[in-house]
Design a protein around this motif. Structure first.
Motif, PDB file in Angstrom:
ATOM      1  N   ARG A 124       1.910   6.630   4.744  1.00 11.67           N
ATOM      2  CA  ARG A 124       2.649   5.392   5.038  1.00 11.67           C
ATOM      3  C   ARG A 124       1.747   4.174   4.821  1.00 11.67           C
ATOM      4  NH1 ARG A 124       4.143   6.718  10.009  1.00 11.67           N
ATOM      5  NH2 ARG A 124       5.762   8.063   9.216  1.00 11.67           N
ATOM      6  N   LYS A 125       0.505   4.258   5.323  1.00 10.03           N
ATOM      7  CA  LYS A 125      -0.427   3.135   5.206  1.00 10.03           C
ATOM      8  C   LYS A 125      -0.876   2.938   3.756  1.00 10.03           C
ATOM      9  CE  LYS A 125      -2.183   0.330   8.041  1.00 10.03           C
ATOM     10  NZ  LYS A 125      -1.439  -0.781   8.567  1.00 10.03           N
ATOM     11  N   LEU A 126      -1.035   4.044   3.026  1.00  6.65           N
ATOM     12  CA  LEU A 126      -1.397   3.934   1.604  1.00  6.65           C
ATOM     13  C   LEU A 126      -0.326   3.158   0.837  1.00  6.65           C
ATOM     14  CD1 LEU A 126      -2.782   7.507   0.861  1.00  6.65           C
ATOM     15  CD2 LEU A 126      -4.043   5.362   0.618  1.00  6.65           C
ATOM     16  N   ALA A 127       0.928   3.372   1.181  1.00  3.20           N
ATOM     17  CA  ALA A 127       2.021   2.660   0.517  1.00  3.20           C
ATOM     18  C   ALA A 127       2.032   1.180   0.896  1.00  3.20           C
ATOM     19  CB  ALA A 127       3.358   3.306   0.868  1.00  3.20           C
ATOM     20  N   GLU A 128       1.681   0.883   2.151  1.00  2.00           N
ATOM     21  CA  GLU A 128       1.685  -0.510   2.631  1.00  2.00           C
ATOM     22  C   GLU A 128       0.480  -1.296   2.144  1.00  2.00           C
ATOM     23  OE1 GLU A 128       1.847  -0.315   6.891  1.00  2.00           O
ATOM     24  OE2 GLU A 128       3.807   0.649   6.906  1.00  2.00           O
ATOM     25  N   THR A 129      -0.679  -0.652   2.079  1.00  2.62           N
ATOM     26  CA  THR A 129      -1.915  -1.354   1.708  1.00  2.62           C
ATOM     27  C   THR A 129      -2.663  -0.568   0.627  1.00  2.62           C
ATOM     28  OG1 THR A 129      -3.134  -0.257   3.479  1.00  2.62           O
ATOM     29  CG2 THR A 129      -2.190  -2.419   3.989  1.00  2.62           C
ATOM     30  N   PRO A 130      -2.098  -0.506  -0.586  1.00  2.00           N
ATOM     31  CA  PRO A 130      -2.743   0.273  -1.647  1.00  2.00           C
ATOM     32  C   PRO A 130      -4.159  -0.233  -1.949  1.00  2.00           C
ATOM     33  CG  PRO A 130      -0.817  -0.921  -2.494  1.00  2.00           C
ATOM     34  CD  PRO A 130      -0.917  -1.202  -1.037  1.00  2.00           C
ATOM     35  N   GLY A 131      -5.072   0.709  -2.049  1.00  2.00           N
ATOM     36  CA  GLY A 131      -6.455   0.366  -2.371  1.00  2.00           C
ATOM     37  C   GLY A 131      -7.256  -0.176  -1.200  1.00  2.00           C
ATOM     38  N   GLN A 132      -6.641  -0.358  -0.043  1.00  2.00           N
ATOM     39  CA  GLN A 132      -7.345  -0.937   1.105  1.00  2.00           C
ATOM     40  C   GLN A 132      -7.289  -0.024   2.336  1.00  2.00           C
ATOM     41  OE1 GLN A 132      -5.285  -4.606   1.785  1.00  2.00           O
ATOM     42  NE2 GLN A 132      -5.466  -5.262  -0.339  1.00  2.00           N
ATOM     43  N   THR A 133      -6.763   1.155   2.192  1.00  2.00           N
ATOM     44  CA  THR A 133      -6.510   2.007   3.344  1.00  2.00           C
ATOM     45  C   THR A 133      -7.739   2.777   3.827  1.00  2.00           C
ATOM     46  OG1 THR A 133      -4.250   2.275   2.570  1.00  2.00           O
ATOM     47  CG2 THR A 133      -5.004   3.839   4.232  1.00  2.00           C
TER      48      THR A 133
END
Length: 173
Positions: free
Chosen positions: A89-98
């Protein structure tokens, strides 16, 4: 009708019979509980702290081949749970910053738990209704294990196989 058959007569004595198996000796009367599952699965528990990074959590999940981590504070108290779903879920919300983010920023804080005396049926129902696959087991205020829907289903399948074998033995004798 075969010629060797004779209908029972009023004066016949009942032949003694022996029964090696009975419904009472074969049928399982207890309801399966979390403690029964833990007796076969074990109580291995993989944990992490809230200050760790998602990158570290992902490595632990990969290395341990598990789908969630229990998050404990410095005193061993339950703080949350971090699952693969939380990370995706977090990867989808903050790609490259998770990956540099902390577990605390991404974990589920409202954790549903169970106890060793809870029935597996009730636990599986709660997991299904809540749409989650991992549940920490609490005993005397401490997390002692983690169970999954897969654990519960596998336990029940093994139990059903055992029951079928017992019934077969009861019929065959």
């Amino acid at each position: 009708m075969p010629t060797s058959y004779q209908a029972p007569m009023a004066g016949d004595k009942e032949k003694p019979s022996s029964v090696s198996q009975s419904l009472e000796t074969n049928a399982k009367t207890e309801t399966a509980r979390v403690s029964n599952l833990l007796d076969t699965k074990g109580r291995a528990l993989i944990t992490i702290t809230a200050g760790e990074t998602i990158s570290n959590a992902v490595k632990i999940l990969r290395d341990e081949k598990i789908g969630a981590l229990v998050v404990l504070d410095s005193h061993g108290a339950l703080e949350g749970i971090l699952s693969e779903r939380d990370i995706v879920r977090k990867l989808a919300e903050t790609p490259g910053q998770t990956l540099p983010q902390t577990v605390a920023e991404n974990m589920t804080r409202d954790v549903k738990t169970c106890g060793p005396d809870d029935t597996l049926v009730s636990v599986l129902r709660r997991m299904s209704e809540g749409r989650f696959r991992h549940m920490p087991v609490m005993e005397r205020g401490a997390v002692v294990a983690m169970i999954t829907t897969g654990d519960v289903v596998n336990y029940r399948l093994t139990e059903l196989e055992h029951e079928a074998l017992q019934l077969k033995q009861l019929i065959v004798g």
